[in-house]
Enzyme design. Structure first.
Site, PDB file in Angstrom:
ATOM      1  N   GLY A 239       0.605  -1.182   0.134  1.00 20.49           N
ATOM      2  CA  GLY A 239      -0.073  -0.053  -0.044  1.00 20.49           C
ATOM      3  C   GLY A 239       0.788   1.382   0.089  1.00 20.49           C
ATOM      4  O   GLY A 239       0.083   2.194  -0.138  1.00 20.49           O
ATOM      5  N   CYS A 346     -12.125   3.161 -29.105  1.00 23.11           N
ATOM      6  CA  CYS A 346     -13.517   4.153 -29.194  1.00 23.11           C
ATOM      7  C   CYS A 346     -14.155   4.317 -27.948  1.00 23.11           C
ATOM      8  O   CYS A 346     -15.182   3.484 -27.516  1.00 23.11           O
ATOM      9  CB  CYS A 346     -14.351   3.155 -30.182  1.00 23.11           C
ATOM     10  SG  CYS A 346     -13.442   2.774 -31.617  1.00 23.11           S
ATOM     11  N   TYR A 375       0.864  -1.817 -12.208  1.00 23.39           N
ATOM     12  CA  TYR A 375      -0.638  -1.889 -12.796  1.00 23.39           C
ATOM     13  C   TYR A 375      -0.546  -1.127 -13.958  1.00 23.39           C
ATOM     14  O   TYR A 375      -1.402  -0.518 -14.450  1.00 23.39           O
ATOM     15  CB  TYR A 375      -1.471  -0.984 -11.694  1.00 23.39           C
ATOM     16  CG  TYR A 375      -1.396  -1.534 -10.202  1.00 23.39           C
ATOM     17  CD1 TYR A 375      -1.725  -2.802  -9.943  1.00 23.39           C
ATOM     18  CD2 TYR A 375      -0.592  -0.797  -9.301  1.00 23.39           C
ATOM     19  CE1 TYR A 375      -1.483  -3.491  -8.603  1.00 23.39           C
ATOM     20  CE2 TYR A 375      -0.238  -1.341  -7.760  1.00 23.39           C
ATOM     21  CZ  TYR A 375      -0.843  -2.856  -7.939  1.00 23.39           C
ATOM     22  OH  TYR A 375      -0.640  -3.325  -6.425  1.00 23.39           O
TER      23      TYR A 375
HETATM   24  N1  LLP Z   1      -1.316  -7.126  -0.886  1.00 21.99           N
HETATM   25  C1  LLP Z   1      -2.614  -7.291  -1.142  1.00 21.99           C
HETATM   26  C2  LLP Z   1      -3.484  -8.187  -0.417  1.00 21.99           C
HETATM   27  C3  LLP Z   1      -3.174  -6.585  -2.109  1.00 21.99           C
HETATM   28  O1  LLP Z   1      -4.576  -6.396  -2.598  1.00 21.99           O
HETATM   29  C4  LLP Z   1      -2.392  -5.384  -2.719  1.00 21.99           C
HETATM   30  C5  LLP Z   1      -2.841  -4.811  -3.683  1.00 21.99           C
HETATM   31  C6  LLP Z   1      -0.947  -5.400  -2.503  1.00 21.99           C
HETATM   32  C7  LLP Z   1      -0.551  -6.218  -1.351  1.00 21.99           C
HETATM   33  C8  LLP Z   1      -0.123  -4.463  -3.121  1.00 21.99           C
HETATM   34  O2  LLP Z   1      -0.438  -3.154  -3.067  1.00 21.99           O
HETATM   35  P1  LLP Z   1       0.610  -1.917  -3.428  1.00 21.99           P
HETATM   36  O3  LLP Z   1       1.752  -1.885  -2.572  1.00 21.99           O
HETATM   37  O4  LLP Z   1       0.831  -2.357  -4.808  1.00 21.99           O
HETATM   38  O5  LLP Z   1      -0.035  -0.578  -2.919  1.00 21.99           O
HETATM   39  N2  LLP Z   1      -4.932  -1.067  -9.680  1.00 21.99           N
HETATM   40  C9  LLP Z   1      -4.594  -0.415  -8.690  1.00 21.99           C
HETATM   41  C10 LLP Z   1      -4.019  -0.980  -7.491  1.00 21.99           C
HETATM   42  C11 LLP Z   1      -4.828  -1.950  -6.782  1.00 21.99           C
HETATM   43  C12 LLP Z   1      -4.075  -2.623  -5.641  1.00 21.99           C
HETATM   44  C13 LLP Z   1      -4.648  -3.864  -5.469  1.00 21.99           C
HETATM   45  N3  LLP Z   1      -4.158  -4.674  -4.226  1.00 21.99           N
HETATM   46  C14 LLP Z   1      -3.803   0.821  -9.248  1.00 21.99           C
HETATM   47  O6  LLP Z   1      -3.474   1.046 -10.341  1.00 21.99           O
HETATM   48  O7  LLP Z   1      -3.728   1.967  -8.450  1.00 21.99           O
END
Ligand code: LLP
Length: 417
Positions: A239, A346, A375
């Site tokens: 996160g 489109c 992402y």
């Molecule tokens: N752990 C779990 C259980 C998760 O669901 C996620 C991300 C992470 C770790 C890693 O999170 P990060 O460190 O990358 O914030 N598509 C969205 C982000 C979706 C994140 C989903 N879960 C975007 O492009 O901003």
């Protein structure tokens, strides 16, 4: 994005000219810096050194096998959310005891696959799932280690689609119910319920929601321990936010400083699950301006990348910096104009950036969409029957194609007629 910068008028990734990569591999093209992936992994490792965490890179952020291998070789574990990600994780050569598996909807075949693969922990997100895993473990005559994903009910300030730790989100199990599961753990005869997992959302810039959530889960660990429940793992999720444009997120050090005091009180092993923090600023998307279209309402630069290649702007109205690959292409023009940078798909929602200022932008220019390492490709699609782009990994002076561009034949490969 320290490993992407201008030398004279040209954008470089490490020591390689981005223009040359575009000439060689064509556009749209994802370009990654190996050094950045490793540096960001190293920053977290250093910040948390005192608790020697298992850092499970979140595969969903960027699941290219070369990216996974780079991190796995550096010692990372992997956080997966599907059978497909497990398949890729194993292909990348990660030791199965460094795999953790979250997802609100694990199918029975995926649970079996992960059990056969001997993963470290399932992060369980509901009572029904707990029962399903218990049953499958029984059928497979094994005792399976699981962690309970707790929903700590905190509000993290981020886009509403990517908050996950509030009680109205679909993720995790509320703390009271989690406590009951631990106290009644004997009912699940085939499970070793030995961990707690949390993940409150993504692109979080401020340490406070993490602290509130970690405080809640560490309390739970302590209360459970005092009642004789042996909890061995605490997974604080991912996160961590990054800089897309002018944000000032907490650093790895700042994050560690904020939550370590809680973690150190517990005699448990710590897991971190960063995705974006490691991959976000390790990649760019290079695209070419096909047409300049000036209308009474707006100016558009129509480029050859689209929402099918990078969905974040369309889905979350996310901001990605967009810069010229070669600022020499300004020529003599000093004309500053605002453009919407849009793709060929489109949909009016198909844009990469809106109202962006450029000097003398013209057809044929190359643009780089920054901070597209996380992402980006992993959320791409074949919408409008567009073949997906190629990916290149740069290491110093060397560039390696790590995924070829899809062909038209790839588009129909799985179709039966
Ligand atoms: N752990 C779990 C259980 C998760 O669901 C996620 C991300 C992470 C770790 C890693 O999170 P990060 O460190 O990358 O914030 N598509 C969205 C982000 C979706 C994140 C989903 N879960 C975007 O492009 O901003």
């Amino acid at each position: 994005m320290r490993d992407f910068g201008y030398k004279a008028d040209e954008l470089f990734c490490e020591s390689v000219s981005v223009r040359k990569l575009a000439e060689r591999y064509s556009t749209p093209l994802y370009v990654y810096s190996r050094k950045t992936f490793l540096e960001h992994y190293g920053k977290l490792q250093a910040a948390f050194r005192s608790v020697k965490p298992l850092i499970c890179y979140s595969v969903k952020a960027n699941s290219n096998l070369s990216v996974l291998k780079t991190l796995v070789r550096a010692g990372a574990g992997l956080d997966i959310v599907s059978g497909g990600e497990l398949f890729k994780a194993l292909r990348a050569g990660v030791p199965s005891r460094k795999i953790v598996y979250a997802s609100v909807g694990k199918r029975a075949d995926e649970i079996e696959y992960a059990m056969r693969g001997n993963i470290l922990l399932f992060n369980v997100e509901s009572l029904s799932e707990l029962e399903a895993i218990n049953m499958i473990a029984g059928r497979m005559r094994r005792r399976q280690a699981v962690a309970i994903r707790v929903n700590p009910d905190v509000k993290a300030k981020t886009h509403r689609y990517i908050t996950t730790g509030h009680r109205q989100d679909k993720f995790g199990i509320d703390i009271d119910r989690a406590r009951d599961i631990f106290l009644n753990r004997a009912e699940y005869t085939n499970l070793d319920i030995c961990g707690i997992h949390m993940h409150i959302g993504s692109q979080i810039l401020d340490a406070r929601p993490f602290v509130r959530a970690v405080e809640k889960v560490t309390n739970l660990v302590q209360r459970m321990k005092s009642r004789g429940v042996g909890i061995r793992w605490l997974n604080v999720g991912g996160g961590l936010g990054i800089i897309y444009s002018g944000e000032s997120p907490q650093t790895a050090q700042g994050y560690a400083k904020a939550i370590l005091p809680f973690l150190k009180k517990l005699n448990v092993r710590i897991i971190l699950e960063p995705g974006r923090f490691i991959a976000g600023n390790a990649g760019i998307l290079v695209t070419k301006v096909l047409y300049i279209k000036e209308t009474p309402g707006k100016n558009f630069a129509i480029v050859d990348a689209a929402m099918s290649d990078l969905l974040r702007p369309s889905l979350y109205e996310a901001y990605h910096e967009i810069v010229p690959v070669s600022s020499r292409s300004y020529g003599r023009s000093k004309r500053i104009r605002r453009y919407d940078i849009v793709g060929p798909v489109c949909e009016s929602g198909d844009f990469l950036g809106r109202d962006r200022r450029f000097i003398g932008l013209k057809e044929g220019d190359l643009l780089a969409v920054m901070s597209a390492g996380a992402y980006g490709y992993s959320m791409s699609s074949n919408y409008n029957s567009r073949p997906r782009p190629a990916e290149v990994m740069v290491t110093g002076r060397r560039a390696r194609l790590i995924r070829r561009r899809e062909t038209y034949k790839d588009l129909i490969r799985s179709e039966l007629s």
